[in-house]
Write a protein that holds these residues in place. Sequence first.
Motif, PDB file in Angstrom:
ATOM      1  N   GLN A 129       9.813 107.511  73.637  1.00  0.00           N
ATOM      2  CA  GLN A 129       9.725 106.617  72.488  1.00  0.00           C
ATOM      3  C   GLN A 129      10.784 107.032  71.477  1.00  0.00           C
ATOM      4  O   GLN A 129      10.857 108.203  71.108  1.00  0.00           O
ATOM      5  CB  GLN A 129       8.326 106.716  71.856  1.00  0.00           C
ATOM      6  N   LYS A 130      11.598 106.078  71.076  1.00  0.00           N
ATOM      7  CA  LYS A 130      12.711 106.385  70.173  1.00  0.00           C
ATOM      8  C   LYS A 130      12.204 106.979  68.862  1.00  0.00           C
ATOM      9  O   LYS A 130      11.111 106.659  68.397  1.00  0.00           O
ATOM     10  CB  LYS A 130      13.516 105.126  69.893  1.00  0.00           C
ATOM     11  N   ASN A 131      13.085 107.816  68.305  1.00  0.00           N
ATOM     12  CA  ASN A 131      12.786 108.505  67.043  1.00  0.00           C
ATOM     13  C   ASN A 131      11.500 109.342  67.152  1.00  0.00           C
ATOM     14  O   ASN A 131      10.729 109.453  66.187  1.00  0.00           O
ATOM     15  CB  ASN A 131      12.667 107.514  65.882  1.00  0.00           C
ATOM     16  N   ASN A 132      11.274 109.928  68.315  1.00  0.00           N
ATOM     17  CA  ASN A 132      10.068 110.718  68.520  1.00  0.00           C
ATOM     18  C   ASN A 132      10.330 111.788  69.582  1.00  0.00           C
ATOM     19  O   ASN A 132      11.268 111.680  70.372  1.00  0.00           O
ATOM     20  CB  ASN A 132       8.901 109.820  68.951  1.00  0.00           C
ATOM     21  N   TYR A 155      12.829 114.316  75.202  1.00  0.00           N
ATOM     22  CA  TYR A 155      13.612 113.887  74.033  1.00  0.00           C
ATOM     23  C   TYR A 155      14.854 113.129  74.502  1.00  0.00           C
ATOM     24  O   TYR A 155      15.433 113.462  75.538  1.00  0.00           O
ATOM     25  CB  TYR A 155      14.016 115.098  73.193  1.00  0.00           C
ATOM     26  N   LEU A 156      15.212 112.080  73.784  1.00  0.00           N
ATOM     27  CA  LEU A 156      16.421 111.276  73.955  1.00  0.00           C
ATOM     28  C   LEU A 156      16.330 110.257  75.100  1.00  0.00           C
ATOM     29  O   LEU A 156      16.931 109.179  75.014  1.00  0.00           O
ATOM     30  CB  LEU A 156      17.665 112.155  74.163  1.00  0.00           C
ATOM     31  N   ASP A 183       8.360 113.686  72.711  1.00  0.00           N
ATOM     32  CA  ASP A 183       7.186 113.496  73.558  1.00  0.00           C
ATOM     33  C   ASP A 183       6.987 114.707  74.473  1.00  0.00           C
ATOM     34  O   ASP A 183       7.836 115.612  74.502  1.00  0.00           O
ATOM     35  CB  ASP A 183       7.355 112.219  74.385  1.00  0.00           C
TER      36      ASP A 183
END
Length: 243
Positions: free
Chosen positions: A189-192, A166-167, A194
């Motif tokens: 991946q932004k706004n996600n 994240y981030l 993983d």
Amino acid sequence: MRGPAGFFLCSLLLVAPHCTEVAAQEVQPDPKTPCANWMGGADGYPGHNGLPGRDGKDGKDGQKGEKGEEGVQGPKGDQGEIGVLGREGPRGFPGYPGQKGEKGEGAFVYRSAFSVGLTERAPHPNVPIRFSKIFYNEQSHYDASTGKFLCSIPGMYYFAYHLTVYLTDVKVSLYKKDKAVVFTYDQFQKNNVDQASGSVLLHLSTGDEVWLQVYGEGDNNGVYADNINDSTFMGFLLYPDLD
């Protein structure tokens, strides 16, 4: 016939019966003597043997005699040859269950395993990640203060990790004795949210250490954990070295 001749003939006829009677009155010879009052002849030759007579009928069995004394045991005879294998007999009925045996001594069981999770959101790079949430560590082979697993039983081990990303990007590596053996990279991946994971089989000797570590600069340290997202690290012994 007349004249003297006729007279003589008649006299003979009258005298003959008288002479016969006188002769009969004389002593008669013993009929048992050979050739009575005659000269004995020579002995005859023995006669031939007669034919054998027929076998007589078998007699009846006699009464059973008393048992005799036991004789001396004879020497042991030679071992005979192995006979031909006989046919398999019919299957018998199942026997009754035996009594329960005594409890045996327990064999030594080799155990070594741990399963831990991350509590801090962003671990420091280039140092062992300290997974302080303990799911399982009964043998205490994992040290939460250092983040390292210490091998106490030599053998083959399985290690795996599952990380929330994240981030920012994540670059992690699994180390054994100060040497990275497994690398994992995940691009965020932004706004996600993983995930990054990896696993490996390692043979360890007593005293070997294994840990997980972020490598690179701070912008590759996206390992994350919160109350609904976990990042975990685990390992266990598959089988020990018996020697």
